[in-house]
Design a protein around this motif. Structure first.
Motif, short mmCIF file in Angstrom:
data_model
loop_
_atom_site.label_atom_id
_atom_site.label_comp_id
_atom_site.label_asym_id
_atom_site.label_seq_id
_atom_site.Cartn_x
_atom_site.Cartn_y
_atom_site.Cartn_z
N SER A 2 43.46 43.11 39.73
CA SER A 2 44.75 42.58 39.30
C SER A 2 44.63 41.08 39.07
CB SER A 2 45.80 42.87 40.37
OG SER A 2 45.45 42.20 41.55
N LYS A 3 45.49 40.59 38.20
CA LYS A 3 45.42 39.17 37.85
C LYS A 3 46.22 38.35 38.86
CE LYS A 3 43.18 40.05 34.07
NZ LYS A 3 41.73 39.93 34.10
N ASN A 6 48.13 33.97 35.42
CA ASN A 6 48.18 34.17 33.96
C ASN A 6 48.69 32.90 33.33
OD1 ASN A 6 47.51 36.81 32.78
ND2 ASN A 6 48.91 37.56 34.38
N ALA A 28 41.37 36.84 37.62
CA ALA A 28 41.54 38.01 38.49
C ALA A 28 41.13 37.68 39.91
CB ALA A 28 40.68 39.16 37.96
N GLU A 29 41.45 38.58 40.81
CA GLU A 29 41.07 38.41 42.21
C GLU A 29 39.56 38.26 42.35
OE1 GLU A 29 42.38 41.25 45.24
OE2 GLU A 29 44.28 41.17 44.15
N ALA A 64 50.78 35.53 40.72
CA ALA A 64 51.04 36.81 41.38
C ALA A 64 51.81 36.56 42.68
CB ALA A 64 49.73 37.52 41.66
#
Ligand SMILES: Nc1ncnc2c1ncn2[C@@H]1O[C@H](COP(=O)(O)OP(=O)(O)OP(=O)(O)O)[C@@H](O)[C@H]1O
Ligand SMILES: [Mg+2]
Length: 243
Positions: A2-3, A6, A28-29, A64
């Motif tokens: 998951s990002k 962004n 991303a992670e 996130a």
């Protein structure tokens, strides 16, 4: 994956000059991304936008929830120069954000991790450039970030120290499970460290090419694959300078 971050910059201007245009970047992670590009193409500007230090642009940065739930949005920043306060000890510099409430145990652990165990009471003037940059990295990790943004963090140290600091950064990123977005002028450094190298062009700054580096860590600096990717990155940089 998951990002975590962004970034979309439709446009960033300074006065009449368009510095960045149509830049999109996702992190991303536990991903390591390097930004490579000619001087003045907007790398530091992009990093400052990612950090939320510059809000004056058209576009948006999405963090996130995993990040927003944390201190400083879970993002920390390491500058090109260590920027330590000369009148404070190493420990006080690392825990500066918390002042007298700083977590001394955590500071000592971080110092151990960056290879400076026992240097808590030293003053910045007693440190070499490489040691000072280690302290700056420890300060970056103090808030337990999920993303570390680094703007040419090793450009002021000699080649050997630089290689040691690169390995240190990789092991810290792995141990702490953090993602890195790193600005560098050094093609070898970008290919040695990153999962993806974004080659930027200028006037206005944008991402011209994304080079995926499919080699697992730890990498061999003389790996043939890295050598061929270097040729690819160099060709793109030549193009971007030619504009
Ligand atoms: N605060 C500012 N005010 C006006 N112009 C600025 C400001 N900061 C940066 N610029 C301009 O924006 C452009 C991009 O600057 P930036 O520092 O992001 O480049 P860079 O890619 O990080 O360069 P370098 O590799 O030399 O560090 C440059 O032309 C610079 O002159
Ligand atoms: Mg810069």
């Amino acid at each position: 994956m998951s990002k975590l971050l962004n970034i979309r910059v439709a446009q960033k201007t300074f006065g009449a000059t368009v510095v960045l245009e149509d830049v999109e970047l996702a992190l991303a992670e536990q991903e390591i991304v390097a930004l490579l590009g000619p001087s003045g193409c907007g790398k530091s500007t992009l990093l400052r936008i990612a950090a939320g230090l510059d809000l004056d642009y058209a576009g948006n940065v999405e963090y996130a929830t995993e990040l927003t739930a944390r201190r400083n949005s879970g993002v920390a920043y390491v500058f090109q120069e260590p920027r330590l306060m000369p009148w404070l000890t190493v420990a006080q510099n690392i825990g500066f954000a918390d002042g007298k409430q700083a977590d001394q145990k955590w500071i000592s652990q971080l110092l151990e991790e960056v290879g400076l165990g026992g240097w808590e009471s030293a003053l910045p003037k007693q440190l070499s450039g490489g040691m000072a940059q280690r302290v700056a990295i420890a300060r970056g990790l103090y808030s337990r970030p999920r993303v570390l943004l680094l703007d040419e963090p090793f450009s002021a140290v000699d080649a050997f120290t630089r290689m040691k600091l690169q390995d240190l950064l990789l092991s810290l990123a792995r141990e702490h499970g953090i993602s890195l977005l790193l600005v560098t002028h050094d093609i070898d450094e970008s290919l040695y460290l990153a999962d993806r190298v974004l080659v930027m062009g200028s006037r206005p700054g944008n991402v011209r090419k994304s080079i995926h580096v499919p080699l697992p860590q730890p990498r061999n600096r003389a790996d043939e694959w890295l050598v061929s990717l270097k040729a690819e990155a160099l060709a793109e940089l030549h193009e971007s300078h030619a504009i």
